[in-house]
Design a protein around this motif. Sequence first.
Motif, short mmCIF file in Angstrom:
data_model
loop_
_atom_site.label_atom_id
_atom_site.label_comp_id
_atom_site.label_asym_id
_atom_site.label_seq_id
_atom_site.Cartn_x
_atom_site.Cartn_y
_atom_site.Cartn_z
N SER A 269 0.83 -1.21 0.00
CA SER A 269 0.00 0.00 0.00
C SER A 269 0.86 1.26 0.00
O SER A 269 0.48 2.28 -0.56
CB SER A 269 -0.95 0.00 1.20
N GLY B 137 1.50 2.24 -3.37
CA GLY B 137 0.33 2.61 -4.15
C GLY B 137 -0.41 1.44 -4.76
O GLY B 137 -1.22 1.62 -5.67
N ALA C 92 -6.66 -5.14 -1.81
CA ALA C 92 -7.96 -5.50 -1.26
C ALA C 92 -8.62 -6.55 -2.15
O ALA C 92 -8.65 -6.42 -3.38
CB ALA C 92 -8.84 -4.26 -1.15
N ASP D 74 -3.12 -1.51 -4.42
CA ASP D 74 -4.28 -1.92 -3.63
C ASP D 74 -4.44 -3.43 -3.73
O ASP D 74 -4.69 -3.97 -4.80
CB ASP D 74 -5.53 -1.23 -4.16
#
Length: 52
Positions: free
Chosen positions: A3, A6, A10, A8
Amino acid sequence: MLSEMGLDMAGQYAKSLMGYWGGKFNFTYLFVVCDRAEQECPLFPFSIYRLD
């Protein structure tokens, strides 16, 4: 850490190799990250380079 770069992550999760087995996907590189995986990892005939 990702993270901070930069990225992600998820919703990402580890995926089984069986989903990629059977020639559905071709791999240019196969990375083997440990001695155990080197011994137990099946041969991937659809990869061009195998790096241990």
